[in-house]
Design an enzyme around this catalytic site. Structure first.
Site, PDB file in Angstrom:
ATOM      1  CB  CYS A  92      -0.857   0.050   1.264  1.00 20.50           C
ATOM      2  SG  CYS A  92      -1.968  -1.350   1.456  1.00 20.50           S
ATOM      3  N   GLY A 114      -1.027   0.720  -5.029  1.00 27.43           N
ATOM      4  CA  GLY A 114      -2.322   0.112  -4.720  1.00 27.43           C
ATOM      5  C   GLY A 114      -3.423   0.731  -5.538  1.00 27.43           C
ATOM      6  CG  ASN A 146       3.478   0.145   2.957  1.00 25.12           C
ATOM      7  OD1 ASN A 146       4.622   0.498   2.690  1.00 25.12           O
ATOM      8  ND2 ASN A 146       2.958  -0.937   2.452  1.00 25.12           N
ATOM      9  N   GLY A 147       2.087  -2.290   4.977  1.00 27.25           N
ATOM     10  CA  GLY A 147       2.807  -3.441   5.501  1.00 27.25           C
ATOM     11  C   GLY A 147       1.889  -4.603   5.785  1.00 27.25           C
ATOM     12  CE1 TYR A 178       6.732  -5.549 -10.661  1.00 32.59           C
ATOM     13  CE2 TYR A 178       5.788  -5.533  -8.468  1.00 32.59           C
ATOM     14  CZ  TYR A 178       5.635  -5.570  -9.829  1.00 32.59           C
ATOM     15  OH  TYR A 178       4.379  -5.624 -10.372  1.00 32.59           O
TER      16      TYR A 178
END
Ligand code: SF4
Length: 494
Positions: free
Chosen positions: A2, A28, A100-101, A253
């Site tokens: 995210c 996201g 985020n995570g 990436y």
């Protein structure tokens, strides 16, 4: 995976957060949300990309706020449904949170919260994270919270909440609107803090700061709590630092190539991966006539690879940005057509050439198998595949959706874990045979470290998980992923 953006101290905070979220859209696309926390608290969450999820009429509701948090979501836990979208609000004590995570002990946290009559309304792990923080704040003081309450609460939380996470929280603290940011004790997920005059911004990637002219100020340390207020210097508290092991896959990436992470350029990092892979490719005695990237992420590394070896670089595939998701196809012929809709080749670039296809990673292997099949039909004389990361043989438990080990292509060939560079070269022969191509060359873990350097998490490659994951947590996460896959079986990425 995210992304979050939070701003405090700007008269256009909501519009700027909206713009920052659009800069982070790659992190996201399932849902987006926005929340304010200065004069009043308000949360809006919607499905889809940022302009759809937060339309102009919704954004106008937030226009007078100087303190705003926004979030874009790619589900790694729970579903893509609206109840799992972020940010979340806990009231009392009045805290808005986005993160985020991925937490690895969600069930344990949810049970502890249930024992205190906090109930979860979603599958998203941001909710138990917020619930844990809220319950600790209320335990410290029932109302009128002070900075010391937050320090105590976050310190305890960091010892209890396992996984990889960076959270941004909006609240009233010491009677003032306050933006708080904290990272897990290993600093697995990224975060940057920027400044513009009296205003502060926190974001998952520096690319959200750039269009808003915020200057990168610092990167919070692992296990650090940062308190930001309009017109004040940041207050920083190192609460539970277990040594920094940031996610290396962000650099390979996920992050945009124009991002900086911990002061280093992701673009330069990808070029270094490409050059190191070129050395490993030629050490094997391999050659080719043309290097062709599979768009988009692999381009910088592919260019550096080609330049290093003195081989022409060509764009052999044209990506259709408007094809959307591809529904599960009933047969091979239809799947091949679906691939051509997304990625159409330029035949002349391949014809009669020893082609080096170049990509960032192989996860399940289905896409690269179909691309290789397509290239065989384009009259290439040889197909070599170069991958600018090591084999993904272990699932990620810290926030990147890589499925379960049974679905990972490389795991089928590396049963004893990462075998070292020499062992990898042997395994590549079997993998190339399975893909029906002439050769496959991954960047070795040794090469990865040579190219990027410094401490990192590379557990999806080497199986060494830096943050504790208990056996029961692994089983619970695998079961949750299977459930999420069942819920989402109507469509898939090709
Ligand atoms: S396991 Fe892989 S994807 Fe997950 S945090 Fe570590 S390096 Fe990143």
């Amino acid at each position: 995976m995210c992304g979050f953006v939070a701003i405090i101290g700007s008269p256009q905070a909501a519009a700027e957060v909206h713009m920052g979220l659009r800069a982070l859209q790659h992190r996201g696309q399932d849902s987006a949300g926005i929340a304010e926390f200065d004069q009043r608290f308000r949360v809006h969450r919607g499905l889809g990309m940022v302009p759809t999820a937060i339309d102009a009429a919704t954004l106008a509701l937030f226009e007078s706020s100087r303190a705003v948090i926004g979030h874009v979501r790619y589900p790694t836990r729970g579903s893509g449904h609206i109840e799992d979208a972020q940010p979340f609000l806990a009231n009392p004590p009045g805290i808005i949170l986005a993160h985020n995570g991925n937490l690895t002990n969600v069930e344990e946290l949810a049970q502890k919260l249930a024992d205190k009559s906090f109930r979860m309304l979603s599958y998203c792990d941001a909710e138990p994270l917020l619930g844990t923080l809220a319950s600790k704040m209320l335990a410290a003081r029932p109302f009128a919270h002070r900075t010391q309450d937050l320090i105590t609460a976050v310190k305890e939380l960091l010892g209890e909440v396992r996984g990889g996470y960076t959270a941004v929280c909006g609240m009233q603290l010491d009677g003032k609107p306050t933006l708080a940011v904290f990272r897990d004790p290993k600093g697995l997920r990224p975060c940057t803090i920027g400044r513009r005059g009296n205003a502060w911004m926190a974001a998952s990637e520096s690319v959200a700061l750039d269009p808003l002219t915020f200057e990168e100020h610092f990167t919070p340390k692992p296990g650090e709590l940062v308190i930001l207020r309009e017109g004040e210097e940041p207050q920083r508290f190192e609460l539970h630092n277990l040594g920094h092991t940031p996610c290396i896959f962000e650099k390979i990436y996920f992050a945009r190539p124009d991002a900086n992470m911990a002061g280093r350029s992701v673009y330069e990092g990808r070029m270094a991966f490409g050059r190191t892979l070129a050395d490993e490719f030629s050490e094997k005695g391999l050659e080719g006539d043309v290097v062709i990237p599979i768009p988009d992420t692999s381009r910088p590394a592919a260019q550096a690879f080609a330049e290093h070896l003195g081989i022409p670089y060509r764009e052999g595939f044209i990506k259709n940005r408007y094809s959307g998701r591809t529904f599960i196809m009933p047969d091979a012929a239809t799947r091949a057509r679906a691939l051509r809709l997304k990625l159409n080749p330029i035949r002349s670039v391949f014809k009669d050439k020893r082609v080096i296809l170049f990509d960032d990673s192989i996860v399940r292997g289905a896409t690269i198998a179909r691309i290789s099949e397509m290239v065989r039909d384009l009259d290439a004389t040889e197909i070599h595949l170069a991958i600018h990361s090591p084999p993904v043989a272990n699932p990620c438990f810290y926030g990147i959706d890589m499925s379960t080990v049974a679905e990972l292509f490389a795991a089928r060939f590396m049963h004893q874990g990462y075998p070292g560079k020499a062992g990898l070269r042997a395994a590549e022969k079997e993998m190339a045979k399975a893909l029906k191509i002439d050769s496959l060359t991954y960047l070795s873990v040794e090469g990865l470290d040579q190219a990027w350097g410094g401490p990192r998490c590379a557990a999806c490659f080497d199986g060494k998980y830096p943050a504790e994951i208990r056996a029961e947590d692994r089983l619970a996460i695998a079961a949750d992923r299977r459930k999420a896959a069942d819920r989402n079986t109507s469509e898939t990425q090709f």
